[in-house]
Motif scaffolding. Structure first.
Motif, short mmCIF file in Angstrom:
data_model
loop_
_atom_site.label_atom_id
_atom_site.label_comp_id
_atom_site.label_asym_id
_atom_site.label_seq_id
_atom_site.Cartn_x
_atom_site.Cartn_y
_atom_site.Cartn_z
N UNK A 40 4.63 1.17 93.34
CA UNK A 40 3.61 0.18 93.66
C UNK A 40 4.08 -1.21 93.24
N UNK A 41 3.63 -2.17 93.99
CA UNK A 41 3.86 -3.57 93.68
C UNK A 41 2.51 -4.29 93.80
N UNK A 42 2.26 -5.18 92.86
CA UNK A 42 0.99 -5.87 92.91
C UNK A 42 1.02 -7.16 92.13
N UNK A 43 -0.10 -7.83 92.16
CA UNK A 43 -0.29 -9.03 91.36
C UNK A 43 -1.77 -9.19 91.07
N UNK A 44 -2.08 -9.97 90.05
CA UNK A 44 -3.47 -10.14 89.63
C UNK A 44 -3.58 -11.38 88.76
N UNK A 45 -4.78 -11.92 88.70
CA UNK A 45 -5.07 -12.99 87.77
C UNK A 45 -5.97 -12.50 86.64
N UNK A 46 -6.24 -11.19 86.62
CA UNK A 46 -7.17 -10.61 85.67
C UNK A 46 -6.84 -10.94 84.24
N UNK A 47 -7.81 -11.45 83.50
CA UNK A 47 -7.65 -11.75 82.10
C UNK A 47 -6.88 -13.02 81.79
N UNK A 48 -6.28 -13.66 82.80
CA UNK A 48 -5.51 -14.88 82.57
C UNK A 48 -6.19 -16.11 83.14
N UNK A 49 -7.33 -15.93 83.78
CA UNK A 49 -8.11 -17.06 84.27
C UNK A 49 -9.42 -17.07 83.50
N UNK A 50 -9.45 -17.80 82.42
CA UNK A 50 -10.61 -17.80 81.54
C UNK A 50 -11.18 -19.20 81.39
N UNK A 51 -12.47 -19.26 81.15
CA UNK A 51 -13.15 -20.54 80.98
C UNK A 51 -13.27 -20.88 79.49
N UNK A 52 -12.85 -22.09 79.13
CA UNK A 52 -12.88 -22.52 77.74
C UNK A 52 -14.00 -23.50 77.50
N UNK A 53 -15.12 -23.00 77.03
CA UNK A 53 -16.31 -23.86 76.85
C UNK A 53 -16.46 -24.38 75.42
N UNK A 54 -15.68 -23.83 74.47
CA UNK A 54 -15.83 -24.23 73.06
C UNK A 54 -14.47 -24.50 72.42
N UNK A 55 -13.79 -25.60 72.77
CA UNK A 55 -12.50 -25.89 72.13
C UNK A 55 -12.65 -26.07 70.63
N UNK A 56 -11.65 -25.57 69.89
CA UNK A 56 -11.66 -25.69 68.43
C UNK A 56 -11.03 -27.02 67.99
N UNK A 57 -10.96 -27.18 66.67
CA UNK A 57 -10.44 -28.41 66.08
C UNK A 57 -9.00 -28.68 66.52
N UNK A 58 -8.20 -27.62 66.66
CA UNK A 58 -6.82 -27.79 67.09
C UNK A 58 -6.73 -28.24 68.54
N UNK A 59 -7.85 -28.21 69.24
CA UNK A 59 -7.90 -28.65 70.63
C UNK A 59 -8.88 -29.82 70.75
N UNK A 60 -8.80 -30.73 69.77
CA UNK A 60 -9.77 -31.83 69.70
C UNK A 60 -9.72 -32.73 70.92
N UNK A 73 -3.95 -25.64 90.49
CA UNK A 73 -3.04 -24.57 90.12
C UNK A 73 -3.40 -23.27 90.84
N UNK A 74 -2.39 -22.46 91.07
CA UNK A 74 -2.58 -21.21 91.81
C UNK A 74 -3.28 -20.18 90.94
N UNK A 75 -4.32 -19.55 91.48
CA UNK A 75 -4.93 -18.38 90.88
C UNK A 75 -4.51 -17.19 91.74
N UNK A 76 -3.80 -16.26 91.17
CA UNK A 76 -3.19 -15.18 91.94
C UNK A 76 -4.25 -14.32 92.63
N UNK A 77 -3.96 -13.93 93.88
CA UNK A 77 -4.76 -12.93 94.56
C UNK A 77 -4.66 -11.59 93.84
#
Length: 783
Positions: free
Chosen positions: A270-290, A239-243
């Motif tokens: 101004x025009x721009x793009x970012x992946x800030x705050x939307x590319x996160x690592x999920x190391x502890x899934x909860x019960x709803x993500x069994x 998947x694309x991670x925005x510059x």
């Protein structure tokens, strides 16, 4: 020790050896290096040490020396920021202890002295607003100003609502751009190339500033910037991670219509793009993500089944009139601003399982403002004893989602995602494929306020200041609805239309201070009250938009400022106490009534102290050496927070009011979010003029220390910022005849691992690492 370099040595020694001897010579005998007397050498080198610049500020709507203002304020000229290696508003944290930026889904939110809010989205107001040329910048993704072609930056600490408008209860960040000059043509070109060696990502940015005199009495400035930074994260599923991209420009036109009138027109885009705050690592899934596979380690790699990032577009036009009249000055300022996010997408279960995706086809904020004020001048009655300012401010704004999509993979429905609403007839048969809900909601605001502040110059070197602001504000939510999207046709099927009552509120914000001046400086005491505007929840799924009451903060401060040792040491310090009532906070949880829920979390108390210094340690032996440093201590606790909302650390089930899960928990005694106990920073700079007009060198090193904090009022370790220590360094070469500056720099040299953002959701926490070690080369040509 005295070193003499004769012409023979300079001819035959290798360049590196000669340079080393020249540096040692300059340190041990600065008089010889400048070929001036000792006093002249000290004066020359002090002037060229860019950390020692005095900054004139307008923190009280009039020009004053920073040492004369009874307000805790950090002020930086463009040269001082460049010397400290600060290129953006976020970078102010490393030279302003007590200032912390949080990044939630791309929204940059400032916390100052522990005051801020986790609330974000277009319907949330920041507690520390950012002003550019006295225009309040709208709060939306990507809405943070890069420091291009500026004159200075002021960070005002403590409630500033009396003069700087609604919601400045934690303070205000003021960015003042360079004004046009009708006397000469000049400009600047800057190019910056950097590389993150840990993740093998590079970036290139360039900026241009031009001052163009058109005719006598008419001039313009143009500034522009282009920036492209490869993402530091990689999506292993492709998947694309925005510059990180930004293309921006600003034009200012100033006309001196007469000796007493000048008019400034400004336009920025101004025009721009970012992946800030939307590319996160999920190391502890909860019960709803069994069924989710946890991310094994924090390593700048994610396994998201969708793209990550957003685009943004912003335009702003403004006009300013300055008119000097016989007994007062009149200032009028109008602005029209729009920020649009035409597209954004993020995988909010943070795993490879196709479970939960947020998609924004359009988010917008529109804001119009008008301010008119009168200020005393030298011809005003009693000007020797009274300085004053009075005015009015009007704001009209609208912002929200049109719409926000939450897309659920079939896994989410099979796992029993708790969405207790009845879907339209026939749609339940489609649950074996991806489905989506769409939330619409636009917050509309109209605000009118009047303000006044005066300073009486009393006998025995006392000054007494008294100010007050009255605000009245009306808010309502338009087009608030929930729809279900037919996954086969894409059609929206109406589920709920919410009717939201209009709410009108009013408030009075007083401020008072007493200052006593002495030969070396001043001692001051202040009292102020600030408010954060009430709001509505606009992203709603299970419950109607609820009203969130205003937050009120009361602040007390005792401080001092002064210069000693023949003005080679400047100190500024304060102790402060702040009471926070009805703290506006947020939880991101679909199972608690909506994607993002704002609510009044409770009350809190902040006790703190801070100290900053600017010093020239050896003004005679080594006048080119300068140091700036500071530290802030915070004891910030919730003392009454009985209805806490969050997620159980074991199961991940939500708890609190409106939660489909467990009852509320008491957060009283927990640390207030984003308030580290200690933040400290220091920058040391050595300026060295080279012999024989070879130019000048500048060596700089800086350090920043943060003891860590929590991203959530729950104080869970799953979204906790660890303590971290950053070190940076720069070597600059200046050749003034050509206006050339070349700087080699390094950031986060020890490659510290800490988080730029972290958020807790129904499926588990997501954490985003801040940038790793970076090296770069920066070149600037001033002409």
């Amino acid at each position: 020790m005295k070193l003499v370099l004769d012409n023979y040595q300079r001819r035959v020694l290798p360049f590196s050896t000669g340079l080393a001897l020249a540096i040692l010579s300059a340190i041990s005998n600065p008089v010889m290096a400048n070929e001036n007397s000792g006093n002249d050498a000290a004066k020359t080198m002090s002037q060229n040490n860019r950390l020692l610049e005095e900054v004139v500020v307008t923190a009280r709507k009039r020009e004053e020396n920073i040492q004369d203002i009874p307000i805790a304020i950090a002020a930086f000229s463009a040269e001082k920021l460049d010397a400290a290696g600060v290129e953006s508003a976020q970078g102010l944290t490393k030279i302003t202890p007590g200032l912390v930026f949080a990044n939630t889904f791309g929204y940059y939110i400032a916390f100052l002295r522990g005051i801020g809010s986790e609330a974000f989205l277009p319907s949330a107001d920041p507690s520390v607003p950012i002003y550019v040329d006295d225009i309040n910048q709208v709060a939306a993704q990507g809405s943070i100003d890069s420091l291009v072609a500026i004159e200075r930056v002021e960070v005002l600490k403590g409630p500033q609502g009396t003069l700087f408008g609604r919601n400045a209860l934690g303070g205000a960040i003021r960015i003042i751009t360079a004004d046009p000059d009708d006397e000469s043509f000049f400009g600047e070109i800057k190019i910056d190339s950097g590389h993150f060696d840990v993740v093998d990502a590079s970036g290139l940015s360039s900026s241009l500033f031009l001052n163009i005199p058109i005719v006598e009495g008419l001039a313009a400035t143009f500034s522009g910037t282009l920036r492209n930074q490869e993402p530091i994260y990689t999506n292993d599923l492709g998947g694309k991670v925005y510059d990180e991209e930004l293309n921006a420009g600003r034009i200012k036109l100033k006309w001196w219509a007469s000796e007493n009138i000048d008019i400034t027109l400004s336009a920025a885009q101004e025009k721009g793009q970012s992946s800030g705050g939307l590319t996160s690592e999920g190391s502890n899934p909860y019960l709803l993500c069994a069924t989710c596979s946890p991310d094994p380690e924090f390593d700048y790699h994610v396994a998201h089944n969708t793209d990550s990032g957003f685009e943004s577009e912003r335009t702003l036009v403004s006009a300013r009139l300055n008119w000097s009249l016989p007994y007062f000055d009149f200032i009028a300022l109008a602005s029209d601003q729009e920020l649009i996010v035409p597209y954004g997408i993020g995988d909010l279960d943070y795993t490879s399982t196709p479970l939960f995706v947020a998609e924004v086809p359009r988010q917008f904020v529109e804001q119009k403002t008008f301010e008119a004020r009168i200020e005393s001048n030298e011809q005003s009655p009693w000007s020797d004893y009274l300085v004053w300012v009075a005015g009015m401010y009007y704001l009209e704004s609208a912002g929200g989602y049109d719409p926000l999509y939450l897309r659920f993979g079939s896994n989410a429905l099979e796992n029993g995602l708790p969405i207790p609403i009845e879907l339209p007839s026939g749609l339940g048969d489609l649950l074996d494929v991806d489905a989506a809900l769409a939330s619409n909601g636009v917050l509309e605001t109209e605000s009118l306020s009047g303000f006044a502040e005066g300073t009486a110059l009393l006998p025995y070197s006392f000054d007494f200041s008294l100010g007050v602001r009255y605000d009245t504000e009306t808010r309502n939510v338009a087009n608030s609805s929930l729809s279900a999207i037919n996954p086969l046709t894409g059609d929206a099927i109406s589920v709920i239309n919410f009717n939201v009552p209009e709410a009108t509120t009013e408030r009075v914000s007083p401020r008072a201070s007493l200052k006593w001046s002495f030969t070396q400086g001043q001692i001051y005491a202040s009292y102020s009250v600030g408010y954060l505007s009430p709001t509505y929840n606009t992203v709603n799924f299970l419950v109607a938009p609820s009203f969130v009451d205003q937050e009120e903060d009361t602040a007390y401060e005792l401080g001092f400022k002064g210069s000693w040792l023949d003005n080679t040491l400047s100190l500024e310090g304060a102790i402060f106490y702040t009471e926070r009532e009805n703290i506006i906070t947020a939880i991101t949880s679909l199972a608690s009534g909506g994607a993002v829920n704002f609510y009044n979390g409770g009350d809190g108390v902040i006790k703190g102290a801070e100290l900053s210094l600017q010093a020239q340690p050896m003004p005679n032996l080594n006048p080119g050496l300068a140091v700036i440093a500071g530290a802030t201590y915070l004891d910030a606790k919730y003392h009454n927070y009985p209805e806490g909302r969050g997620f159980d650390e074991g199961t991940g089930l939500p708890f609190g009011p409106d939660a489909v899960g467990l009852p509320a928990r008491d957060f009283s005694g927990n640390d207030i979010v984003n308030t580290p106990d200690w933040t400290a920073s220091a920058t040391i700079l050595q300026y060295l003029p080279l012999p024989n007009d070879w130019g000048n060198l500048e060596f700089a090193a800086d350090t920043y220390y943060n003891t860590g904090s929590y991203f959530s009022a729950q104080n869970t370790s799953l979204v906790e910022q660890p303590k971290y220590h950053l070190i940076g360094a720069r070597i600059g070469y200046f050749y003034e005849p050509y206006g050339l500056q070349i700087t080699l720099y390094g950031e986060n040299l020890t490659d510290e691992r800490y988080y730029s953002s972290a958020v807790n959701l129904d499926f588990g926490p997501g954490r985003t690492l801040a940038a790793p070690r970076k090296y770069g080369l920066r070149a600037k040509w001033t002409f």
